[in-house]
Design an enzyme around this catalytic site. Structure first.
Site, PDB file in Angstrom:
ATOM      1  N   THR A 159       0.829  -1.208   0.000  1.00  0.00           N
ATOM      2  CA  THR A 159       0.000   0.000   0.000  1.00  0.00           C
ATOM      3  C   THR A 159       0.866   1.261   0.000  1.00  0.00           C
ATOM      4  O   THR A 159       0.389   2.331  -0.381  1.00  0.00           O
ATOM      5  CB  THR A 159      -0.911   0.035   1.244  1.00  0.00           C
ATOM      6  OG1 THR A 159      -0.119  -0.354   2.373  1.00  0.00           O
ATOM      7  CG2 THR A 159      -2.073  -0.912   1.116  1.00  0.00           C
ATOM      8  N   ASP A 160       2.136   1.135   0.427  1.00  0.00           N
ATOM      9  CA  ASP A 160       2.935   2.369   0.607  1.00  0.00           C
ATOM     10  C   ASP A 160       3.129   3.115  -0.714  1.00  0.00           C
ATOM     11  O   ASP A 160       2.947   4.327  -0.785  1.00  0.00           O
ATOM     12  CB  ASP A 160       4.264   2.112   1.342  1.00  0.00           C
ATOM     13  CG  ASP A 160       5.213   1.139   0.682  1.00  0.00           C
ATOM     14  OD1 ASP A 160       4.818   0.473  -0.305  1.00  0.00           O
ATOM     15  OD2 ASP A 160       6.374   1.035   1.150  1.00  0.00           O
ATOM     16  N   ALA A 216      15.213 -12.268   4.430  1.00  0.00           N
ATOM     17  CA  ALA A 216      14.055 -12.694   5.212  1.00  0.00           C
ATOM     18  C   ALA A 216      12.913 -11.689   5.076  1.00  0.00           C
ATOM     19  O   ALA A 216      11.842 -11.872   5.636  1.00  0.00           O
ATOM     20  CB  ALA A 216      14.444 -12.851   6.683  1.00  0.00           C
ATOM     21  N   GLY A 217      13.151 -10.614   4.342  1.00  0.00           N
ATOM     22  CA  GLY A 217      12.098  -9.619   4.143  1.00  0.00           C
ATOM     23  C   GLY A 217      11.922  -8.720   5.354  1.00  0.00           C
ATOM     24  O   GLY A 217      10.840  -8.190   5.586  1.00  0.00           O
ATOM     25  N   SER A 252      14.023  -6.125   5.808  1.00  0.00           N
ATOM     26  CA  SER A 252      14.616  -4.850   5.398  1.00  0.00           C
ATOM     27  C   SER A 252      16.021  -4.583   5.885  1.00  0.00           C
ATOM     28  O   SER A 252      16.335  -3.509   6.389  1.00  0.00           O
ATOM     29  CB  SER A 252      13.728  -3.680   5.822  1.00  0.00           C
ATOM     30  OG  SER A 252      12.675  -3.611   4.942  1.00  0.00           O
ATOM     31  N   SER A 275      18.121  -4.111   3.795  1.00  0.00           N
ATOM     32  CA  SER A 275      18.572  -3.099   2.822  1.00  0.00           C
ATOM     33  C   SER A 275      18.273  -1.683   3.317  1.00  0.00           C
ATOM     34  O   SER A 275      19.155  -0.812   3.275  1.00  0.00           O
ATOM     35  CB  SER A 275      17.943  -3.342   1.443  1.00  0.00           C
ATOM     36  OG  SER A 275      16.566  -3.536   1.565  1.00  0.00           O
ATOM     37  N   GLU A 329      17.809   3.290  -3.409  1.00  0.00           N
ATOM     38  CA  GLU A 329      17.297   1.960  -3.775  1.00  0.00           C
ATOM     39  C   GLU A 329      16.705   1.987  -5.192  1.00  0.00           C
ATOM     40  O   GLU A 329      16.934   1.080  -5.980  1.00  0.00           O
ATOM     41  CB  GLU A 329      16.253   1.530  -2.743  1.00  0.00           C
ATOM     42  CG  GLU A 329      15.737   0.150  -2.972  1.00  0.00           C
ATOM     43  CD  GLU A 329      15.854  -0.747  -1.749  1.00  0.00           C
ATOM     44  OE1 GLU A 329      16.396  -0.330  -0.713  1.00  0.00           O
ATOM     45  OE2 GLU A 329      15.382  -1.883  -1.859  1.00  0.00           O
ATOM     46  N   ASP A 382       9.820   0.997   4.543  1.00  0.00           N
ATOM     47  CA  ASP A 382      10.956   0.364   5.232  1.00  0.00           C
ATOM     48  C   ASP A 382      11.903   1.421   5.792  1.00  0.00           C
ATOM     49  O   ASP A 382      12.354   1.336   6.937  1.00  0.00           O
ATOM     50  CB  ASP A 382      11.730  -0.549   4.268  1.00  0.00           C
ATOM     51  CG  ASP A 382      10.849  -1.600   3.632  1.00  0.00           C
ATOM     52  OD1 ASP A 382       9.715  -1.791   4.104  1.00  0.00           O
ATOM     53  OD2 ASP A 382      11.283  -2.218   2.645  1.00  0.00           O
ATOM     54  N   TYR A 400       7.605  -7.299  -8.183  1.00  0.00           N
ATOM     55  CA  TYR A 400       7.331  -6.109  -7.356  1.00  0.00           C
ATOM     56  C   TYR A 400       7.119  -4.901  -8.271  1.00  0.00           C
ATOM     57  O   TYR A 400       6.121  -4.177  -8.158  1.00  0.00           O
ATOM     58  CB  TYR A 400       8.506  -5.855  -6.395  1.00  0.00           C
ATOM     59  CG  TYR A 400       8.254  -4.712  -5.443  1.00  0.00           C
ATOM     60  CD1 TYR A 400       7.692  -4.935  -4.196  1.00  0.00           C
ATOM     61  CD2 TYR A 400       8.552  -3.399  -5.798  1.00  0.00           C
ATOM     62  CE1 TYR A 400       7.439  -3.889  -3.317  1.00  0.00           C
ATOM     63  CE2 TYR A 400       8.307  -2.347  -4.936  1.00  0.00           C
ATOM     64  CZ  TYR A 400       7.754  -2.596  -3.700  1.00  0.00           C
ATOM     65  OH  TYR A 400       7.504  -1.556  -2.843  1.00  0.00           O
TER      66      TYR A 400
END
Ligand code: GLA
Length: 383
Positions: free
Chosen positions: A32-33, A119-120, A122, A124, A156, A168, A218
């Site tokens: 949603t972001d 692992a999702g 973040s 990064s 990013e 994130d 994505y």
């Protein structure tokens, strides 16, 4: 690696600035972001730790990761994309600072991490925001927290190639200990809600898979949502994003939208409503209702947004019939990574054992359990 930069040990390196930069979880509000919607993340007690100092060697910058036993150096006068993925997060941040006309000098940076990679959660954003915060302090660049968040997001987009939203980076920098953030990604207004899960804890189960589709799909989802907005805006110029579309308006356009695009838009509009309901539920200490919304979020991600995968679905299904788990869903971009579970604390060990056994039978892999707490955003120490 340059001989003079031979410190291989985080402990023995003396930094002028030290940074603790956390990973994040997201309770609800997925994909949603970047649609100007609502999310409910928080930073966690898994972090990347940085030490930085000026090296007075002109434009030479030297980076060493103790965790990955990997180092590289670059010149501030020649920033270009690297073949090694993790280096691009660093280079991307420096590049964005230079684009803003900020003057950096040569620096040395050593880092270590306890955020599981892939692992999702973040790692990064933690890397980008941590470095940006460290350089901001070291060279007194006068960047605000929001500048750092937006700069890290652009790094990013431009250097890593993922068109991520702002969740994130925002969570990594702005979180408060023991609180969730109800973030409006359109205005960036944030409400801090106590993360009161009563007798429950937050358990992540890392599927240990990361399907190669993740990045390309994505970006495709983002385009599909934009396509929906473009079609609707063609007849209603007030509509700038899916935030401006409600269920009634979407129904009105149903015949004009390709089925797939309709499903994507429908998921996003419903998910925004769920986030707002979830905020009310947690404020009322209604974990049952909160959990129902998490399961509904997963359903939408699985069937309408199509970013789940068999491994994630398996772990959510396993949670669904347990009355000591109030809610579970996939978390983050999808196609792998973790599920997030709100689970009664005294049942965690048994559930981990069951998940381990059944998941291994099905996929030949052991899921990685990670228990996390809602924690503060970036912490800066100056020596
Ligand atoms: C990734 C992105 C975020 C967000 C989530 C999905 O984590 O970096 O911006 O879009 O996926 O909610």
């Amino acid at each position: 690696m340059n001989k003079e930069f031979s410190f291989k040990n985080y402990k023995d390196f003396s930094g002028q600035v030290e940074i603790e930069s956390p990973g994040r979880i997201n309770l609800i509000g997925e994909h949603t972001d970047y649609n100007n919607g609502f999310v409910m993340p928080t930073a966690i007690d898994k972090k990347i730790y940085f030490k930085l100092r000026k090296n007075y060697k002109g434009s030479l910058c030297r980076i060493y990761s103790e965790t990955y036993n990997s180092s590289f150096e670059f010149s501030l006068n020649k920033i270009k994309r690297s073949k090694n993925a993790w280096e691009n997060y660093i280079l991307g941040v420096v590049n964005e600072m230079q684009k803003l006309g900020k003057q950096l000098g040569g620096f040395d940076c050593i880092l270590k991490s306890d955020i599981p990679i892939g692992a999702g959660i973040s790692s990064s954003a933690a890397l980008e925001c941590g470095l940006a915060s460290g350089l901001n302090e070291l060279f007194d660049l006068q960047l605000s927290k929001i500048d750092i968040i937006e700069l890290a997001q652009r790094a990013e987009h431009n250097f890593v190639g993922s068109n991520c939203g702002i969740m994130d980076q925002y969570a990594s920098v702005m979180s408060k200990e023991d609180h969730l953030i109800l973030l409006d990604c359109e205005s960036l207004d944030a409400e801090y809600i106590p993360a009161d899960f009563k007798n429950c804890k937050i358990l992540l189960l890392n599927t240990r898979v990361s399907h190669s589709l993740a990045d390309s799909e994505y970006n495709t989802r983002r385009q599909e949502c934009e396509e929906g907005v473009r079609i609707i805006a063609g007849e209603n110029s007030q509509v700038k994003s899916l935030r401006d579309v409600d269920e009634q308006m979407l129904e009105h356009f149903k015949d004009k939208l390709p089925g797939r695009i309709y499903d994507r838009c429908s998921y996003v509009i419903e998910e925004n409503k769920r986030v707002q309901k979830a905020a009310k539920a947690i404020k009322n200490s209604d974990l049952k209702e909160f959990g129902k919304l998490m399961y509904a979020s997963h359903e939408g991600l699985q069937h309408k947004y199509e970013v789940s995968c068999p491994e994630l679905d398996f772990l959510v299904d396993l949670a669904r019939d347990k009355d000591f788990i109030h809610g579970a869903r996939m978390m983050g971009g999808g196609f792998g990574g973790c599920t997030i579970n709100i689970i009664e604390a005294d049942k965690i060990d048994n559930f981990i054992q069951e998940a381990d056994k059944t998941y291994f039978n099905e996929f030949g892999l052991h899921p990685e359990p990670i228990i996390v707490e809602a924690d503060a955003g970036t912490i800066i120490h100056k020596n």
